[in-house]
Write a protein that holds these residues in place. Structure first.
Motif, PDB file in Angstrom:
ATOM      1  N   GLY A 137       0.803  -1.222   0.000  1.00 10.98           N
ATOM      2  CA  GLY A 137       0.000   0.000   0.000  1.00 10.98           C
ATOM      3  C   GLY A 137       0.828   1.260   0.000  1.00 10.98           C
ATOM      4  O   GLY A 137       0.429   2.283   0.582  1.00 10.98           O
ATOM      5  N   ILE A 138       1.984   1.228  -0.668  1.00 11.15           N
ATOM      6  CA  ILE A 138       2.881   2.382  -0.647  1.00 11.15           C
ATOM      7  C   ILE A 138       2.344   3.540  -1.486  1.00 11.15           C
ATOM      8  O   ILE A 138       2.452   4.705  -1.105  1.00 11.15           O
ATOM      9  CB  ILE A 138       4.284   1.966  -1.152  1.00 11.15           C
ATOM     10  CG1 ILE A 138       4.925   1.023  -0.134  1.00 11.15           C
ATOM     11  CG2 ILE A 138       5.162   3.182  -1.388  1.00 11.15           C
ATOM     12  CD1 ILE A 138       6.258   0.477  -0.574  1.00 11.15           C
ATOM     13  N   TYR A 139       1.737   3.219  -2.628  1.00 11.81           N
ATOM     14  CA  TYR A 139       1.306   4.267  -3.547  1.00 11.81           C
ATOM     15  C   TYR A 139      -0.038   4.873  -3.144  1.00 11.81           C
ATOM     16  O   TYR A 139      -0.975   4.152  -2.789  1.00 11.81           O
ATOM     17  CB  TYR A 139       1.195   3.723  -4.966  1.00 11.81           C
ATOM     18  CG  TYR A 139       2.519   3.517  -5.667  1.00 11.81           C
ATOM     19  CD1 TYR A 139       3.720   3.798  -5.025  1.00 11.81           C
ATOM     20  CD2 TYR A 139       2.564   3.045  -6.971  1.00 11.81           C
ATOM     21  CE1 TYR A 139       4.921   3.612  -5.671  1.00 11.81           C
ATOM     22  CE2 TYR A 139       3.765   2.864  -7.631  1.00 11.81           C
ATOM     23  CZ  TYR A 139       4.950   3.140  -6.975  1.00 11.81           C
ATOM     24  OH  TYR A 139       6.147   2.964  -7.616  1.00 11.81           O
ATOM     25  N   THR A 140      -0.125   6.176  -3.248  1.00 10.37           N
ATOM     26  CA  THR A 140      -1.399   6.871  -3.098  1.00 10.37           C
ATOM     27  C   THR A 140      -2.190   6.710  -4.399  1.00 10.37           C
ATOM     28  O   THR A 140      -1.636   6.302  -5.430  1.00 10.37           O
ATOM     29  CB  THR A 140      -1.164   8.362  -2.834  1.00 10.37           C
ATOM     30  OG1 THR A 140      -0.542   8.941  -3.993  1.00 10.37           O
ATOM     31  CG2 THR A 140      -0.282   8.567  -1.604  1.00 10.37           C
ATOM     32  N   PRO A 141      -3.475   7.036  -4.405  1.00 10.90           N
ATOM     33  CA  PRO A 141      -4.242   6.959  -5.655  1.00 10.90           C
ATOM     34  C   PRO A 141      -3.631   7.788  -6.776  1.00 10.90           C
ATOM     35  O   PRO A 141      -3.661   7.379  -7.939  1.00 10.90           O
ATOM     36  CB  PRO A 141      -5.627   7.490  -5.234  1.00 10.90           C
ATOM     37  CG  PRO A 141      -5.744   7.126  -3.793  1.00 10.90           C
ATOM     38  CD  PRO A 141      -4.363   7.299  -3.235  1.00 10.90           C
ATOM     39  N   ALA A 142      -3.075   8.941  -6.443  1.00  9.41           N
ATOM     40  CA  ALA A 142      -2.466   9.793  -7.474  1.00  9.41           C
ATOM     41  C   ALA A 142      -1.232   9.131  -8.087  1.00  9.41           C
ATOM     42  O   ALA A 142      -1.027   9.180  -9.307  1.00  9.41           O
ATOM     43  CB  ALA A 142      -2.088  11.145  -6.868  1.00  9.41           C
ATOM     44  N   ILE A 143      -0.425   8.508  -7.250  1.00  7.17           N
ATOM     45  CA  ILE A 143       0.767   7.825  -7.760  1.00  7.17           C
ATOM     46  C   ILE A 143       0.353   6.623  -8.598  1.00  7.17           C
ATOM     47  O   ILE A 143       0.929   6.371  -9.666  1.00  7.17           O
ATOM     48  CB  ILE A 143       1.687   7.389  -6.605  1.00  7.17           C
ATOM     49  CG1 ILE A 143       2.187   8.604  -5.820  1.00  7.17           C
ATOM     50  CG2 ILE A 143       2.873   6.586  -7.138  1.00  7.17           C
ATOM     51  CD1 ILE A 143       2.988   8.247  -4.589  1.00  7.17           C
ATOM     52  N   SER A 144      -0.634   5.870  -8.151  1.00  4.69           N
ATOM     53  CA  SER A 144      -1.096   4.709  -8.906  1.00  4.69           C
ATOM     54  C   SER A 144      -1.618   5.130 -10.277  1.00  4.69           C
ATOM     55  O   SER A 144      -1.359   4.465 -11.283  1.00  4.69           O
ATOM     56  CB  SER A 144      -2.207   3.986  -8.125  1.00  4.69           C
ATOM     57  OG  SER A 144      -1.705   3.452  -6.923  1.00  4.69           O
ATOM     58  N   LYS A 145      -2.375   6.225 -10.321  1.00  4.83           N
ATOM     59  CA  LYS A 145      -2.902   6.708 -11.593  1.00  4.83           C
ATOM     60  C   LYS A 145      -1.789   7.104 -12.539  1.00  4.83           C
ATOM     61  O   LYS A 145      -1.802   6.768 -13.727  1.00  4.83           O
ATOM     62  CB  LYS A 145      -3.832   7.897 -11.350  1.00  4.83           C
ATOM     63  CG  LYS A 145      -4.477   8.429 -12.619  1.00  4.83           C
ATOM     64  CD  LYS A 145      -5.416   9.583 -12.312  1.00  4.83           C
ATOM     65  CE  LYS A 145      -6.046  10.131 -13.598  1.00  4.83           C
ATOM     66  NZ  LYS A 145      -6.974  11.259 -13.299  1.00  4.83           N
ATOM     67  N   SER A 146      -0.787   7.809 -12.030  1.00  2.00           N
ATOM     68  CA  SER A 146       0.332   8.227 -12.873  1.00  2.00           C
ATOM     69  C   SER A 146       1.156   7.028 -13.327  1.00  2.00           C
ATOM     70  O   SER A 146       1.654   6.994 -14.457  1.00  2.00           O
ATOM     71  CB  SER A 146       1.217   9.228 -12.128  1.00  2.00           C
ATOM     72  OG  SER A 146       1.875   8.610 -11.022  1.00  2.00           O
ATOM     73  N   ALA A 147       1.322   6.018 -12.453  1.00  4.24           N
ATOM     74  CA  ALA A 147       2.057   4.809 -12.819  1.00  4.24           C
ATOM     75  C   ALA A 147       1.355   4.079 -13.952  1.00  4.24           C
ATOM     76  O   ALA A 147       1.996   3.577 -14.888  1.00  4.24           O
ATOM     77  CB  ALA A 147       2.207   3.895 -11.608  1.00  4.24           C
ATOM     78  N   ALA A 148       0.022   4.018 -13.889  1.00  2.43           N
ATOM     79  CA  ALA A 148      -0.750   3.361 -14.939  1.00  2.43           C
ATOM     80  C   ALA A 148      -0.648   4.124 -16.254  1.00  2.43           C
ATOM     81  O   ALA A 148      -0.501   3.526 -17.328  1.00  2.43           O
ATOM     82  CB  ALA A 148      -2.213   3.246 -14.513  1.00  2.43           C
ATOM     83  N   MET A 149      -0.729   5.447 -16.199  1.00  2.98           N
ATOM     84  CA  MET A 149      -0.645   6.262 -17.412  1.00  2.98           C
ATOM     85  C   MET A 149       0.721   6.137 -18.064  1.00  2.98           C
ATOM     86  O   MET A 149       0.838   6.023 -19.291  1.00  2.98           O
ATOM     87  CB  MET A 149      -0.946   7.726 -17.074  1.00  2.98           C
ATOM     88  CG  MET A 149      -2.386   7.986 -16.672  1.00  2.98           C
ATOM     89  SD  MET A 149      -2.675   9.714 -16.161  1.00  2.98           S
ATOM     90  CE  MET A 149      -2.251  10.583 -17.677  1.00  2.98           C
ATOM     91  N   ALA A 150       1.779   6.144 -17.243  1.00  2.00           N
ATOM     92  CA  ALA A 150       3.132   6.005 -17.784  1.00  2.00           C
ATOM     93  C   ALA A 150       3.339   4.631 -18.403  1.00  2.00           C
ATOM     94  O   ALA A 150       3.977   4.489 -19.449  1.00  2.00           O
ATOM     95  CB  ALA A 150       4.165   6.242 -16.677  1.00  2.00           C
ATOM     96  N   ALA A 151       2.785   3.602 -17.766  1.00  4.83           N
ATOM     97  CA  ALA A 151       2.885   2.246 -18.306  1.00  4.83           C
ATOM     98  C   ALA A 151       2.128   2.136 -19.625  1.00  4.83           C
ATOM     99  O   ALA A 151       2.577   1.477 -20.561  1.00  4.83           O
ATOM    100  CB  ALA A 151       2.345   1.239 -17.291  1.00  4.83           C
ATOM    101  N   ASP A 152       0.960   2.791 -19.717  1.00  4.16           N
ATOM    102  CA  ASP A 152       0.188   2.793 -20.961  1.00  4.16           C
ATOM    103  C   ASP A 152       1.004   3.394 -22.109  1.00  4.16           C
ATOM    104  O   ASP A 152       1.004   2.874 -23.230  1.00  4.16           O
ATOM    105  CB  ASP A 152      -1.101   3.595 -20.790  1.00  4.16           C
ATOM    106  CG  ASP A 152      -2.203   2.795 -20.111  1.00  4.16           C
ATOM    107  OD1 ASP A 152      -2.141   1.545 -20.170  1.00  4.16           O
ATOM    108  OD2 ASP A 152      -3.103   3.410 -19.531  1.00  4.16           O
ATOM    109  N   MET A 153       1.695   4.474 -21.830  1.00  7.20           N
ATOM    110  CA  MET A 153       2.492   5.138 -22.873  1.00  7.20           C
ATOM    111  C   MET A 153       3.598   4.223 -23.374  1.00  7.20           C
ATOM    112  O   MET A 153       3.872   4.150 -24.573  1.00  7.20           O
ATOM    113  CB  MET A 153       3.076   6.435 -22.325  1.00  7.20           C
ATOM    114  CG  MET A 153       2.050   7.519 -22.060  1.00  7.20           C
ATOM    115  SD  MET A 153       2.786   9.044 -21.414  1.00  7.20           S
ATOM    116  CE  MET A 153       3.851   9.517 -22.789  1.00  7.20           C
ATOM    117  N   LYS A 154       4.244   3.503 -22.464  1.00  4.65           N
ATOM    118  CA  LYS A 154       5.300   2.583 -22.875  1.00  4.65           C
ATOM    119  C   LYS A 154       4.723   1.411 -23.664  1.00  4.65           C
ATOM    120  O   LYS A 154       5.296   0.980 -24.668  1.00  4.65           O
ATOM    121  CB  LYS A 154       6.062   2.056 -21.653  1.00  4.65           C
ATOM    122  CG  LYS A 154       7.140   2.992 -21.132  1.00  4.65           C
ATOM    123  CD  LYS A 154       7.959   2.334 -20.064  1.00  4.65           C
ATOM    124  CE  LYS A 154       9.182   3.170 -19.702  1.00  4.65           C
ATOM    125  NZ  LYS A 154      10.168   3.238 -20.799  1.00  4.65           N
TER     126      LYS A 154
END
Length: 308
Positions: A137-154
């Motif tokens: 549970g390290i990531y906040t919702p904002a971090i999780s959202k940004s991680a998903a968006m960055a992964a989508d771009m890759k």
């Protein structure tokens, strides 16, 4: 000639050549654990990259600055790998190519070593991503959202784009680890390995082991818009193949220029061969032997500490 702070290019090249034979003879469990450790450690840098992406202001107003900042924090993992002497498959690509060129290991050693280290890196990265970060549970919702968006771009990038980015990436990564192997002190190793890694991250290149954390972590958020099959078929395969080519582009010339037989530390004459390949006619056999022993000691020390 080598300075007190570093060894020569010839010594470093032969250290890498001989490291392949040493690693090939190492027991499987030790090889796996060194690779697991590397996958885990490299993901530390990936965590910082995803945390920094969570601030929408950077993404909207200063995307270039964001890349620079990500480049500044990501090398943490690689520096730790160098100092812990852990094994990344990207570094083993270079080592085994060099060792095979000098016939220190058989051709099939490539596939055995790369497969073992790849599995170790993947399991280390996935363990960290799934158990420590996701379930922790390290990531906040904002971090999780940004991680998903960055992964989508890759994941959305074309196969050939990731392949070419993989070439640029591993040329820089192998250069980083090779320069670190030239240094004898810890501070120099850190500085030498830091700069090329900063460059590859800021430029947006693809590293197969970094992607083992960044994309699965994005998938684990349940916000990413790509499949596991897409991740494997495009990101992993393309970056892996590109990383192989990038490693070869750097180390094949190194072996040709600095890995010639006259620089082999097993040769008696190597002590009086300078950086330009000239040999002194003076010097006794005892002198040759003493200098060769010193050369050999530096090469063995560098080979034993070879990682990345």
């Amino acid at each position: 000639m080598s300075s007190p702070q570093m060894i020569t290019l010839e010594q470093a090249t032969w250290a890498w050549i001989e490291a392949g034979a040493k690693k090939h003879k190492m027991d499987i469990l030790s090889r796996y654990l060194k690779a697991f450790q590397a996958g885990y450690l490299l993901s530390f840098g990936g965590t910082l990259v995803q945390i920094m992406t969570a601030n929408p202001w950077f993404t909207t107003n200063a995307p270039g600055l964001l890349k620079i900042l990500q480049g500044l924090v990501f090398p943490l993992g690689l520096v730790m790998i160098v100092l812990f002497q852990a094994d990344l498959v990207t570094g083993q690509m270079a080592i085994m190519i060099m060792s095979t060129m000098k016939r220190k290991v058989p051709l099939w050693a490539w596939f055995v070593d790369w497969t073992l280290v790849f599995i170790g890196n993947l399991s280390g990265a996935l363990f960290y991503a799934g158990i420590v970060v996701h379930y922790g549970g390290i990531y906040t919702p904002a971090i999780s959202k940004s991680a998903a968006m960055a992964a989508d771009m890759k994941a959305e990038a074309a196969f050939h784009e990731i392949f070419l980015r993989g070439i640029g990436c591993n040329y820089a990564v192998v250069a980083a680890v090779f320069m670190a192997s030239l240094a004898k002190d810890v501070v120099s190793k850190i500085f030498a390995s830091y700069l090329p890694i900063f460059f590859f991250v800021a430029a947006g290149y693809d590293h197969v082991v970094a992607n083992m954390f960044l994309l699965p972590e994005g998938l684990m958020t349940d916000m990413a818009d790509f499949s596991v099959g897409r991740y494997i078929g495009t990101s992993i395969v393309a970056s892996f193949l590109g990383n192989v080519v990038g490693a070869a582009l750097l180390v094949v010339p190194l072996v040709y220029i600095h890995g010639r037989d006259e620089f082999d530390p097993n040769n008696l004459e190597v002590a009086d061969v300078g950086a330009h390949g000239s040999s002194s006619p003076n010097g006794t056999v005892a002198g040759h032997q003493q200098k060769n022993a010193e050369w050999r000691e530096d090469v063995e020390r560098a080979a034993a500490s070879k990682s990345g």
